[in-house]
Design a protein around this motif. Structure first.
Motif, PDB file in Angstrom:
ATOM      1  N   ALA A   1      -9.340 -18.382   1.283  1.00 42.38           N
ATOM      2  CA  ALA A   1      -9.041 -17.098   1.164  1.00 42.38           C
ATOM      3  C   ALA A   1      -9.071 -17.282   0.029  1.00 42.38           C
ATOM      4  O   ALA A   1      -7.943 -18.340  -0.453  1.00 42.38           O
ATOM      5  N   VAL A   2      -9.274 -16.724  -1.065  1.00 40.98           N
ATOM      6  CA  VAL A   2      -8.877 -16.348  -2.573  1.00 40.98           C
ATOM      7  C   VAL A   2      -8.709 -15.286  -2.651  1.00 40.98           C
ATOM      8  O   VAL A   2      -9.437 -14.052  -2.537  1.00 40.98           O
ATOM      9  N   SER A   3      -8.412 -14.646  -3.963  1.00 39.08           N
ATOM     10  CA  SER A   3      -7.916 -13.930  -4.738  1.00 39.08           C
ATOM     11  C   SER A   3      -7.296 -14.314  -6.496  1.00 39.08           C
ATOM     12  O   SER A   3      -6.465 -15.051  -6.449  1.00 39.08           O
ATOM     13  N   GLU A   4      -8.598 -13.667  -7.223  1.00 42.26           N
ATOM     14  CA  GLU A   4      -8.507 -13.896  -8.925  1.00 42.26           C
ATOM     15  C   GLU A   4      -7.415 -13.218  -8.835  1.00 42.26           C
ATOM     16  O   GLU A   4      -7.054 -13.299  -9.774  1.00 42.26           O
ATOM     17  N   VAL A   5      -6.392 -11.793  -8.347  1.00 46.91           N
ATOM     18  CA  VAL A   5      -5.775 -10.814  -8.300  1.00 46.91           C
ATOM     19  C   VAL A   5      -4.772 -11.388  -9.018  1.00 46.91           C
ATOM     20  O   VAL A   5      -3.637 -11.639  -9.716  1.00 46.91           O
TER      21      VAL A   5
ATOM     22  N   LEU B   1      -8.824 -16.181   7.473  1.00 46.12           N
ATOM     23  CA  LEU B   1      -7.892 -16.295   7.002  1.00 46.12           C
ATOM     24  C   LEU B   1      -8.300 -14.963   5.691  1.00 46.12           C
ATOM     25  O   LEU B   1      -9.188 -14.665   5.733  1.00 46.12           O
ATOM     26  N   ALA B   2      -6.946 -14.143   4.812  1.00 46.09           N
ATOM     27  CA  ALA B   2      -7.346 -13.437   4.133  1.00 46.09           C
ATOM     28  C   ALA B   2      -6.383 -12.870   3.401  1.00 46.09           C
ATOM     29  O   ALA B   2      -5.107 -12.831   3.958  1.00 46.09           O
ATOM     30  N   ILE B   3      -6.806 -12.588   1.859  1.00 44.87           N
ATOM     31  CA  ILE B   3      -5.086 -11.729   1.351  1.00 44.87           C
ATOM     32  C   ILE B   3      -5.469 -10.518   1.077  1.00 44.87           C
ATOM     33  O   ILE B   3      -6.701  -9.965   0.957  1.00 44.87           O
ATOM     34  N   ASN B   4      -4.400  -9.492   1.148  1.00 46.43           N
ATOM     35  CA  ASN B   4      -4.232  -8.513   0.817  1.00 46.43           C
ATOM     36  C   ASN B   4      -4.594  -8.053  -1.161  1.00 46.43           C
ATOM     37  O   ASN B   4      -2.678  -8.688  -1.723  1.00 46.43           O
ATOM     38  N   GLU B   5      -5.255  -8.016  -1.893  1.00 46.85           N
ATOM     39  CA  GLU B   5      -5.170  -7.810  -3.168  1.00 46.85           C
ATOM     40  C   GLU B   5      -4.039  -7.024  -3.675  1.00 46.85           C
ATOM     41  O   GLU B   5      -3.671  -7.517  -4.723  1.00 46.85           O
ATOM     42  N   LEU B   6      -3.506  -6.065  -2.905  1.00 49.66           N
ATOM     43  CA  LEU B   6      -2.987  -4.958  -3.645  1.00 49.66           C
ATOM     44  C   LEU B   6      -1.077  -5.757  -3.929  1.00 49.66           C
ATOM     45  O   LEU B   6      -0.638  -5.606  -4.047  1.00 49.66           O
ATOM     46  N   THR B   7      -0.937  -6.812  -2.339  1.00 49.46           N
ATOM     47  CA  THR B   7       0.160  -6.812  -1.943  1.00 49.46           C
ATOM     48  C   THR B   7       0.363  -8.170  -2.141  1.00 49.46           C
ATOM     49  O   THR B   7       1.775  -8.261  -2.021  1.00 49.46           O
TER      50      THR B   7
ATOM     51  N   HIS C   1      -3.863   2.211  -0.947  1.00 50.53           N
ATOM     52  CA  HIS C   1      -3.366   1.943  -1.643  1.00 50.53           C
ATOM     53  C   HIS C   1      -1.879   1.300  -1.398  1.00 50.53           C
ATOM     54  O   HIS C   1      -1.393   0.716   0.243  1.00 50.53           O
ATOM     55  N   GLU C   2      -1.247   0.749  -2.908  1.00 46.15           N
ATOM     56  CA  GLU C   2      -0.125  -0.366  -1.847  1.00 46.15           C
ATOM     57  C   GLU C   2       0.822  -0.339  -1.205  1.00 46.15           C
ATOM     58  O   GLU C   2       2.057  -0.697  -0.683  1.00 46.15           O
ATOM     59  N   TRP C   3       1.316   1.258  -2.137  1.00 49.35           N
ATOM     60  CA  TRP C   3       1.856   1.983  -1.157  1.00 49.35           C
ATOM     61  C   TRP C   3       2.279   3.362   0.166  1.00 49.35           C
ATOM     62  O   TRP C   3       2.483   3.761   1.013  1.00 49.35           O
ATOM     63  N   ASP C   4       0.274   2.801   0.712  1.00 52.08           N
ATOM     64  CA  ASP C   4       0.115   3.724   2.085  1.00 52.08           C
ATOM     65  C   ASP C   4       0.882   2.948   2.623  1.00 52.08           C
ATOM     66  O   ASP C   4       0.194   1.724   3.357  1.00 52.08           O
ATOM     67  N   ALA C   5       1.597   3.916   3.930  1.00 52.71           N
ATOM     68  CA  ALA C   5       2.329   2.884   4.700  1.00 52.71           C
ATOM     69  C   ALA C   5       1.091   3.448   6.078  1.00 52.71           C
ATOM     70  O   ALA C   5       1.853   2.876   6.784  1.00 52.71           O
ATOM     71  N   LYS C   6      -0.272   3.753   5.712  1.00 52.02           N
ATOM     72  CA  LYS C   6      -1.311   4.357   7.159  1.00 52.02           C
ATOM     73  C   LYS C   6      -1.919   2.256   7.202  1.00 52.02           C
ATOM     74  O   LYS C   6      -3.002   2.763   7.660  1.00 52.02           O
ATOM     75  N   ASN C   7      -2.371   1.847   5.559  1.00 55.32           N
ATOM     76  CA  ASN C   7      -2.844   0.286   5.906  1.00 55.32           C
ATOM     77  C   ASN C   7      -2.819   0.214   6.901  1.00 55.32           C
ATOM     78  O   ASN C   7      -2.115   0.009   7.265  1.00 55.32           O
ATOM     79  N   VAL C   8      -3.630  -1.141   7.455  1.00 50.67           N
ATOM     80  CA  VAL C   8      -4.063  -1.523   9.050  1.00 50.67           C
ATOM     81  C   VAL C   8      -4.760  -2.961   7.924  1.00 50.67           C
ATOM     82  O   VAL C   8      -5.159  -2.782   7.319  1.00 50.67           O
TER      83      VAL C   8
END
Length: 646
Positions: A449-453, A490-496, A539-546
């Motif tokens: 898994a890669v993340s440029e961010v 694998l996965a990367i969360n681009e926001l957090t 959104h990185e602040w959204d608690a509803k993310n899954v």
């Protein structure tokens, strides 16, 4: 103005326009305190009392404090002989300075060293930044010499709240060692949760509709002049940049001004003061066409105001109403799906061992040939236009990733992660050159898994570990150990920056630093292995993310994180002494401190071929790939058919 960018981005743009920069601690970006509640277990963001009064400076947050600063201002009589030294002002300290920034970031280098240089060593522990609640009380109520605002890190960087470097900051009078920053109860003892909730508060409807009032104080028309006096918002004249310019020819005054700025800070450049300059700024900074009005207009786009069309509801907001399409939108005849891409106008599906190199170039990268070579092909024509033997020396390729059109990351049985420079132009491969091999695994690498961010590569292996690599330096960062079997997804969360790793039926959640946040066994039947995983990233602040997992049993499982109270280990149980009531002892034991633990909780199972429960796991084809649409309105999945097709 219409809610098209976040409040955080909005404030960062304003700071930039006003000359504030991360490169200068004396002109560091300034952010507001947005909350006034640092004692509740749960924040109520619909209650105005939860928030700080954004229409008033920090010196006027309480009426008693306001009267004291007002009295200070009225007691000073301007003396022409004394000059600026005796000028009237409400505050002789500032809301942003080098020492304030360094004190907030003292647990991180190089700011720890900077703080000691500025302060001559660490301060008395009671005066250090050790509690968010105490800092708010000092700046808003208790300390007449403290009117500090915040820095951007309070809304995105949990690391500055942790003493990860074990810096010796001293001990309080009661013997407590200064370590991590004490968080409010609503943060659940977790710095990441503090940042998430704090950012959620910044982006709330209340702050969005009142933020313009704070902007007027810091960057706008209430920063100087009669409006500033009326708003209780004047500082010593030497804190203002234009005062230094006016007296630049006098070396004594210039030295004094620089001394004040170095020690106490500097007021940002006023970005809205006259109509003419507002127009020029608006023309030169297109995204803020309506920004420089007087007074500053409120930000809109909240649910209540409804001035802009409502955003469509993400699929994970209505899990109980999700419906699968009756027919697949595409079937691949030559094998299982390896990648789904939700582009702006279409959904692209690629077979296993194929990877989209660039939507604009319309080409793909493929591997898995008997001679261990690789190939490049045209997506539209499905024809290969180039073959390369560059990979042949590195054994069988099992996985690949493409962070950008000029970089490909491959790995496989050689245990080595290879980073390649690639140039493709008009169905021609100009070159494919190895940039750097990355050594660290001891068995075959099974997924990437890669993340440029976040400039990060994550590799998972049959050696039961994942390794994090710096994509810029091409160097080792850390290892994620503790898996019980080979890594399958694998996965990367681009926001957090959070990382999800899957090994067999187990799902693990990690930070970018390699800290395990939580894990869970997802086993629900005879074929429990997780084959693919993805984050929702609204959104990185959204608690509803899954987190969404696709399993070999054909079931999509959707997970959310929750906090539960746990009883921290206490002292060993003591026998009941003569004359002591057992109930009395039980009450004393019940006063032990309770902590919080983060858990993954299953919130929905999706089964496209749901029939009777006995046949549920037996006939469902495996989920081989997952993707979320650009606005997270739909969830795209691919299943392997009984014939091995998708």
């Amino acid at each position: 103005m219409k809610g098209e960018i976040s409040n955080f981005e909005y404030l960062m743009h304003l700071n930039t326009i006003a000359g504030r920069t991360y490169n200068d601690l004396m002109q560091y970006p300034v952010f507001p305190w947005v909350l006034a509640d640092y004692q509740s277990e749960t924040l109520n963001l619909s209650n105005p009392a939860t928030f700080r009064d954004l229409s008033k400076p920090m010196g006027a947050q309480t009426e008693k404090r306001r009267q004291m600063f007002l009295q200070r201002y009225e007691d000073v009589v301007n003396d022409e002989e004394e000059g600026d030294m005796s000028a009237r002002c409400h505050y002789c300290t500032h809301y942003s300075s080098a020492i304030i920034v360094a004190s907030f970031l003292v647990r991180m280098e190089p700011f720890s060293h900077t703080f000691q240089t500025l302060q001559g060593g660490f301060d008395i522990p009671e005066r250090m930044f050790f509690s968010v609640k105490k800092e708010w009380e000092s700046a808003s109520r208790d300390n007449m010499g403290d009117v500090r605002e915040l820095i951007p890190e309070f809304f995105y960087l949990p690391d500055f709240l942790l003493n990860s470097n074990h810096i010796e900051l001293g001990c309080m009078e009661d013997g407590t060692t200064l370590g991590d920053v004490e968080l409010p109860p609503w943060a659940k003892g977790d710095t990441q949760e503090f940042i998430r909730v704090h950012r959620e508060a910044l982006e709330s409807d209340y702050v969005s509709s009142h933020l313009h009032l704070w902007i007027d104080l810091i960057f706008g028309y209430r920063q100087q002049g009669p409006a500033a006096i009326e708003s209780l918002n004047t500082f010593h004249p030497y804190f203002y940049a234009q005062k230094g310019r006016q007296n630049a020819k006098d070396p004594v005054v210039k030295s004094t001004v620089l001394g004040y700025i170095s020690n106490f800070g500097q007021v940002p450049k006023q970005v809205c003061h006259t109509v003419f300059k507002r127009i020029l700024l608006c023309e030169s900074f297109v995204p803020f066409k309506k920004l420089f009005t007087k007074p500053h207009p409120p930000r809109t786009g909240s649910k209540k105001e409804g001035s802009s069309p409502p955003h469509p509801t993400p699929f994970f907001f209505k899990l109980d109403k999700l419906k699968a399409s009756a027919q697949p939108f595409r079937e691949l005849p030559r094998g299982p799906v390896g990648q789904i891409l939700c582009l702006e106008k279409e959904v692209m599906v690629l077979e296993r061992n194929r990877l989209l190199l660039s939507p604009l170039l319309g080409c793909y990268f493929s591997w898995g040939f008997p001679d261990n070579s690789c190939a490049f092909g045209n997506i539209a024509t499905e024809k290969t236009f180039a073959a390369c033997e560059s990979l042949c020396d590195w054994g069988e390729t099992l996985c690949a990733a493409c962070p950008n059109p000029t970089t490909i990351v491959t790995a496989g049985t050689s245990t080595v992660v290879c980073v390649w420079d690639v140039a493709v132009n008009k169905d021609k491969v100009t070159h494919m050159k190895l940039r750097q091999p990355l050594y660290g695994h001891t068995d075959s690498v099974t997924c990437l898994a890669v993340s440029e961010v976040h400039s990060m590569i994550v590799s998972g292996s049959r050696d039961l570990t994942c390794i994090l690599w710096d994509m810029e330096e091409l160097s080792y960062i850390t290892q994620l150990a503790g898996h019980t079997t080979s890594i399958s997804a694998l996965a990367i969360n681009e926001l957090t920056g959070e990382i999800a790793s899957c090994a067999g039926p187990r799902l693990y959640l990690w930070t970018m630093k390699g800290q395990l946040l939580t894990c869970i066994d997802t086993s629900c039947g005879p074929r429990p292995d997780v084959l693919c995983v993805s984050f929702t990233q609204r959104h990185e602040w959204d608690a509803k993310n899954v987190i969404v997992t696709g399993c070999a049993d054909g079931i999509i499982r959707i997970w959310k994180t929750e906090y539960t109270r746990t009883q921290l280990p206490g002292p060993p149980e003591e026998p009941v002494s003569p004359g002591q009531d057992r109930t009395e002892r039980d009450v004393s034991n019940s006063c032990q401190v309770k902590g919080w633990e983060r858990h993954l909780v299953l919130c929905q199972e999706l089964n496209r071929r749901q029939t009777v429960s006995q046949r549920r796991f037996k006939n469902n084809p495996a989920i081989t790939a997952l993707a979320l649409s650009r606005e997270t309105l739909t969830l795209e999945i691919c299943q392997r058919s009984p014939q091995g097709q998708d």
